[in-house]
Design a protein around this motif. Structure first.
Motif, short mmCIF file in Angstrom:
data_model
loop_
_atom_site.label_atom_id
_atom_site.label_comp_id
_atom_site.label_asym_id
_atom_site.label_seq_id
_atom_site.Cartn_x
_atom_site.Cartn_y
_atom_site.Cartn_z
N SER A 267 0.80 -1.22 0.00
CA SER A 267 0.00 0.00 0.00
C SER A 267 0.83 1.27 0.00
N LEU A 268 2.16 1.15 0.04
CA LEU A 268 3.02 2.33 0.07
C LEU A 268 2.98 3.07 -1.26
N ASN A 269 3.17 4.36 -1.17
CA ASN A 269 3.22 5.24 -2.34
C ASN A 269 4.67 5.36 -2.79
N TYR A 270 4.97 4.97 -4.05
CA TYR A 270 6.33 5.04 -4.57
C TYR A 270 6.47 6.10 -5.67
N SER A 271 5.52 7.04 -5.76
CA SER A 271 5.51 8.00 -6.87
C SER A 271 6.32 9.25 -6.59
N GLY A 272 6.70 9.51 -5.33
CA GLY A 272 7.40 10.75 -4.99
C GLY A 272 6.45 11.91 -4.78
N THR A 273 5.14 11.66 -4.91
CA THR A 273 4.13 12.71 -4.71
C THR A 273 3.06 12.19 -3.77
N LEU A 274 2.76 12.95 -2.72
CA LEU A 274 1.73 12.58 -1.76
C LEU A 274 0.60 13.59 -1.81
N GLY A 293 1.46 21.52 21.02
CA GLY A 293 2.32 20.67 20.19
C GLY A 293 1.59 19.56 19.45
N MET A 294 0.26 19.67 19.29
CA MET A 294 -0.48 18.62 18.57
C MET A 294 -0.03 18.55 17.11
N GLU A 295 0.38 17.37 16.67
CA GLU A 295 0.94 17.17 15.33
C GLU A 295 0.18 16.08 14.59
N LEU A 296 -0.10 16.34 13.30
CA LEU A 296 -0.68 15.32 12.43
C LEU A 296 0.41 14.80 11.50
N VAL A 297 0.47 13.49 11.28
CA VAL A 297 1.49 12.93 10.39
C VAL A 297 0.81 12.20 9.23
N SER A 298 1.42 12.29 8.07
CA SER A 298 0.88 11.67 6.86
C SER A 298 1.33 10.22 6.76
N PRO A 299 0.73 9.43 5.87
CA PRO A 299 1.25 8.09 5.60
C PRO A 299 2.66 8.21 5.00
N PRO A 300 3.57 7.28 5.31
CA PRO A 300 4.91 7.32 4.71
C PRO A 300 4.81 7.13 3.19
N PHE A 301 5.77 7.68 2.45
CA PHE A 301 5.82 7.47 1.00
C PHE A 301 7.27 7.51 0.55
N TYR A 302 7.50 6.95 -0.63
CA TYR A 302 8.85 6.86 -1.19
C TYR A 302 9.00 7.79 -2.40
N THR A 303 10.24 8.26 -2.62
CA THR A 303 10.50 9.09 -3.81
C THR A 303 10.48 8.25 -5.08
N SER A 304 10.74 6.95 -4.95
CA SER A 304 10.67 6.00 -6.06
C SER A 304 10.61 4.61 -5.45
N GLN A 305 10.57 3.57 -6.29
CA GLN A 305 10.42 2.23 -5.75
C GLN A 305 11.56 1.84 -4.81
N TYR A 306 12.76 2.30 -5.13
CA TYR A 306 13.91 1.98 -4.27
C TYR A 306 14.55 3.28 -3.75
N GLY A 307 13.71 4.30 -3.51
CA GLY A 307 14.22 5.61 -3.14
C GLY A 307 14.14 5.92 -1.65
N TYR A 308 14.11 7.22 -1.37
CA TYR A 308 14.09 7.72 0.01
C TYR A 308 12.68 7.55 0.59
N LYS A 309 12.63 7.26 1.89
CA LYS A 309 11.35 7.13 2.58
C LYS A 309 11.08 8.41 3.36
N ARG A 417 -0.54 18.79 -1.10
CA ARG A 417 0.33 17.94 -1.91
C ARG A 417 1.78 18.17 -1.50
N VAL A 418 2.48 17.06 -1.31
CA VAL A 418 3.91 17.12 -1.04
C VAL A 418 4.59 16.45 -2.23
N LYS A 419 5.41 17.20 -2.95
CA LYS A 419 6.03 16.69 -4.17
C LYS A 419 7.54 16.75 -4.06
N ILE A 420 8.19 15.62 -4.38
CA ILE A 420 9.64 15.51 -4.35
C ILE A 420 10.12 15.43 -5.79
N ASP A 421 11.01 16.37 -6.19
CA ASP A 421 11.46 16.41 -7.58
C ASP A 421 12.98 16.41 -7.61
#
Length: 428
Positions: A267-274, A293-309, A417-421
């Motif tokens: 179910s992980l996102n490997y597109s580099g865009t959340l 200090g209440m913080e919301l966190v997004s689901p983890p995602f990867y910049t590519s299939q074998y990229g940064y988490k 949207r969080v986009k990694i380019d």
């Protein structure tokens, strides 16, 4: 001399009937002149049966003689049935249609007159007929009723066990599987006879001799025994059964953990865009104002299939310089499976976009903030097992006042949207 189409029915010499009268005409009284009579009698005429196919034509005086032999002229039936039959049809009449003809039935060989034969045909007991049940058998009419009642393979018969009706030639096959057929218990217990459909239930629940596996068989217990011994076995082996079940539970927990991990990876996102959807945002802002200090966190995602988490975080009531007035957004690098193969420090550009959910996309005005990581900043080095608690981002991403304008929040929901380019080297 020309042929004159004259047609007469001859009754006696010199007497004729005209075409429109049935009263005999004495020709001698009408034509007393011998010369006229001679001329008339010399006239060439057709046979009165010309339309029936007779080709004869000659002088009128010869017509009577011709009619004595004309095959189309009707004469009384020679068998004296009273019918007038053309000579050409007499043979067929005597053979096939004359009520007085004598003939034999082709089935019983009895002799009948034509009239009685017509009544006999269709009722002769020796006439062979195919069975109406379509069994393929041909049988004499007199035996047909008995055949259908007792011999026909297609007759309907009731099963003597379940009383349902079946075609006779399928009844034996039905008996092989009929649920009401009486059988004996294969274990030869004290129940002498029971219906076939009750056997399975009998063996499971009633048969005292039937051998059963322990109900903890799937957990590993190998005991087998008759019903009367099973209760004793269960009472005496409670501890063993408990240990077996604990072992099963432990294995299942490991399997569940493994499946959850596999499902999480799928179910992980490997597109580099959340695209991060945050619902009930007003309630989250109100809650953040009461919880420091209440913080919301997004689901983890990867910049590519074998990229940064990576993972995004958001403070509804702001953080640092934006506290109580803005929403703050950050990006943090998480320990990933492929960190040993990646280049460090992390150097991809990062952009945050708050979407304007206007009904007219052409008039939408999104809010965008982006940055290029500083290679000297510790947030972008290879993470340890414990990632940075905050990450890097914008404490004053969007003010609470701006959030209420336009359509940034619609149906109490915001989209970020969080986009990694990796291709961009300057911020946009």
């Amino acid at each position: 001399m020309s042929k004159v189409p004259l047609y007469f029915d001859v009754f006696s010499e010199g007497l004729f009937t005209g075409p429109e009268s049935s009263v005999p005409i004495d020709y001698a009284k009408i034509y007393s002149d011998p010369e006229s009579e001679k001329a008339i009698m010399s006239s060439v005429v057709y046979c009165i049966h010309h339309k029936e196919g007779c080709k004869w034509s000659d002088e009128l005086r010869k017509l009577k003689g011709h009619l004595n032999t004309c095959k189309h002229d009707a004469i009384p039936c020679t068998s004296k049935c009273g019918a007038q039959i053309p000579r050409v049809l007499m043979e067929d009449h005597l053979k096939y249609t004359c009520p007085q003809r004598r003939t034999r039935c082709e089935f019983c060989n009895k002799e009948f007159t034509g009239h009685t034969l017509e009544n006999h045909v269709g009722n002769c007991g020796y006439e062979p007929l195919y069975c109406e049940n379509k069994c393929g058998v041909k049988i004499h009419r007199r035996h047909l009723s008995q055949h259908k009642a007792s011999d026909c393979s297609k007759r309907l018969l009731p099963c003597r066990y379940c009383t349902k009706e079946f075609v006779a030639d399928t009844l034996t096959a039905h008996h092989l599987k009929c649920g009401r057929v009486p059988i004996q218990c294969p274990n030869r217990c004290d129940v002498n006879v029971l219906a076939r459909e009750e056997l399975e239930s009998h063996l499971k629940e009633e048969c005292t001799i039937s051998v059963h596996s322990c109900s903890f068989k799937e957990a590993g217990c190998r005991f087998k025994g008759p019903r009367f011994a099973m209760e004793k076995h269960l009472e005496e082996n409670c501890q063993q059964h408990l240990q077996l079940m604990c072992s099963v539970v432990s294995k299942q927990q490991h399997q569940i953990t493994s499946l959850k991990s596999a499902l999480s990876r799928l179910s992980l996102n490997y597109s580099g865009t959340l695209i991060w959807k945050i619902s009930e945002f007003s309630n989250k802002v109100a809650e953040a104002k009461t919880k420091e200090g209440m913080e919301l966190v997004s689901p983890p995602f990867y910049t590519s299939q074998y990229g940064y988490k990576l993972q995004a975080s958001l403070f509804p009531n702001g953080n640092g310089a934006g506290e109580d007035s803005h929403i703050s957004v950050y990006i943090k690098i998480l320990p990933g499976e492929y960190d040993g193969l990646l280049r460090w420090p992390f150097a991809h550009s990062v952009s945050f976009t708050l979407f304007d959910q206007s009904t007219c996309p052409e008039k939408a005005c999104n809010i965008v903030e982006s940055f290029i990581p500083d290679p000297t900043w510790k947030n972008f080095q290879r993470p340890s097992k414990e990632p940075d608690s905050l990450g890097f981002g914008f404490p004053k991403f969007v003010s609470h006042e701006m959030l209420k304008k336009r359509h940034f929040m619609k149906d109490d929901t915001v989209f970020i949207r969080v986009k990694i380019d990796p291709s961009k080297i300057v911020a946009v």
